[in-house]
Design an enzyme around this catalytic site. Sequence first.
Site, short mmCIF file in Angstrom:
data_model
loop_
_atom_site.label_atom_id
_atom_site.label_comp_id
_atom_site.label_asym_id
_atom_site.label_seq_id
_atom_site.Cartn_x
_atom_site.Cartn_y
_atom_site.Cartn_z
N GLU A 22 -119.95 -62.82 69.30
CA GLU A 22 -120.41 -61.57 68.68
C GLU A 22 -119.22 -60.61 68.55
O GLU A 22 -118.28 -60.65 69.35
CB GLU A 22 -121.53 -60.99 69.57
CG GLU A 22 -122.03 -59.62 69.25
CD GLU A 22 -122.78 -59.49 67.94
OE1 GLU A 22 -122.23 -59.92 66.91
OE2 GLU A 22 -123.88 -58.92 67.93
N ASP B 46 -123.23 -52.98 71.67
CA ASP B 46 -123.38 -51.53 71.68
C ASP B 46 -124.57 -51.20 72.60
O ASP B 46 -124.43 -51.21 73.82
CB ASP B 46 -123.57 -51.10 70.22
CG ASP B 46 -123.60 -49.60 70.01
OD1 ASP B 46 -123.20 -48.86 70.91
OD2 ASP B 46 -124.03 -49.16 68.93
N ASP C 217 -117.93 -53.88 59.94
CA ASP C 217 -118.02 -53.18 58.66
C ASP C 217 -118.32 -51.70 58.80
O ASP C 217 -118.84 -51.24 59.81
CB ASP C 217 -119.14 -53.80 57.83
CG ASP C 217 -120.51 -53.49 58.44
OD1 ASP C 217 -120.74 -53.87 59.60
OD2 ASP C 217 -121.33 -52.84 57.76
N GLY D 135 -120.62 -59.91 61.53
CA GLY D 135 -119.48 -59.28 62.21
C GLY D 135 -118.63 -60.22 63.05
O GLY D 135 -117.45 -59.97 63.27
P1 IMP Z 1 -126.49 -53.32 69.52
O1 IMP Z 1 -127.74 -54.07 69.18
O2 IMP Z 1 -126.74 -51.83 69.63
O3 IMP Z 1 -125.76 -53.84 70.70
O4 IMP Z 1 -125.58 -53.39 68.24
C1 IMP Z 1 -124.79 -54.42 67.96
C2 IMP Z 1 -124.52 -54.44 66.47
O5 IMP Z 1 -124.35 -53.14 65.90
C3 IMP Z 1 -123.21 -55.14 66.27
O6 IMP Z 1 -123.41 -56.52 66.10
C4 IMP Z 1 -122.65 -54.47 65.04
O7 IMP Z 1 -123.11 -55.15 63.90
C5 IMP Z 1 -123.24 -53.09 65.04
N1 IMP Z 1 -122.28 -52.08 65.55
C6 IMP Z 1 -122.35 -51.39 66.70
N2 IMP Z 1 -121.32 -50.55 66.84
C7 IMP Z 1 -120.56 -50.71 65.73
C8 IMP Z 1 -119.33 -50.10 65.28
O8 IMP Z 1 -118.71 -49.23 65.92
N3 IMP Z 1 -118.86 -50.54 64.09
C9 IMP Z 1 -119.49 -51.48 63.32
N4 IMP Z 1 -120.63 -52.07 63.72
C10 IMP Z 1 -121.17 -51.68 64.90
MG MG Z 2 -122.95 -57.56 64.27
#
Ligand code: IMP
Ligand code: MG
Length: 185
Positions: free
Chosen positions: A102, A106, A162, A46
């Site tokens: 990054e 999220d 994506d 991403g």
């Molecule tokens: P985290 O580990 O929950 O912080 O998630 C981070 C990863 O989830 C990011 O690097 C993205 O690949 C994916 N992600 C989280 N939210 C979205 C979104 O709204 N669209 C696409 N990918 C997302």
């Molecule tokens: Mg990602």
Amino acid sequence: MQDYREFLEEVLISEKDIQRRVVELGAEISKDYAGQDLILVCILRGGVMFLTDLMRHITVPHMLEFLAVSSYGVGARRSSGQSRITLDVNVDIHDRNVLLIEDIVDSGYTIKAVLELLSARQPRSLKVCALLDKADRREVEVPLDYSGFVIADKFVFGYGLDADEYYRNLPFIGVLSTKLYKPNA
Ligand code: IMP
Ligand code: MG
């Protein structure tokens, strides 16, 4: 696959607004690391589009490395808290300045896992630059040293992000309509 126009709820951040913010972030990073050595570590996949735009605005000489993380568990789109490093950097980062690039933070679990892995190698500094910050969704606290935009809890795609591995090429960030999107259609 569907044409993205069929499920694009709205353009959340336009190409112009992204590019303007990327220039600002590049200037800020260039100022902060002036006179220092730097390694950009892009988190695949991403972060790629953000990286290639951002690095053009970083005036400090820097190396480039890639790292990939896969998260698994509940739901394909959400991190489960279980993250696995599937591709590691190729250089020794001991005593080096490392800046992670990054797409979005999220829950925070992905970045947390990467920070734990890399900090064990004792870099001189370890910072995070994320284009998007879904601040309300955070489950673990992670330092965000540079962030492009704080956004609401909506599923977004485009500009590297994506929807089921497609649509990363779009030059803007769009909100996906869960009513109109048909996975694997
Ligand atoms: P985290 O580990 O929950 O912080 O998630 C981070 C990863 O989830 C990011 O690097 C993205 O690949 C994916 N992600 C989280 N939210 C979205 C979104 O709204 N669209 C696409 N990918 C997302
Ligand atoms: Mg990602």
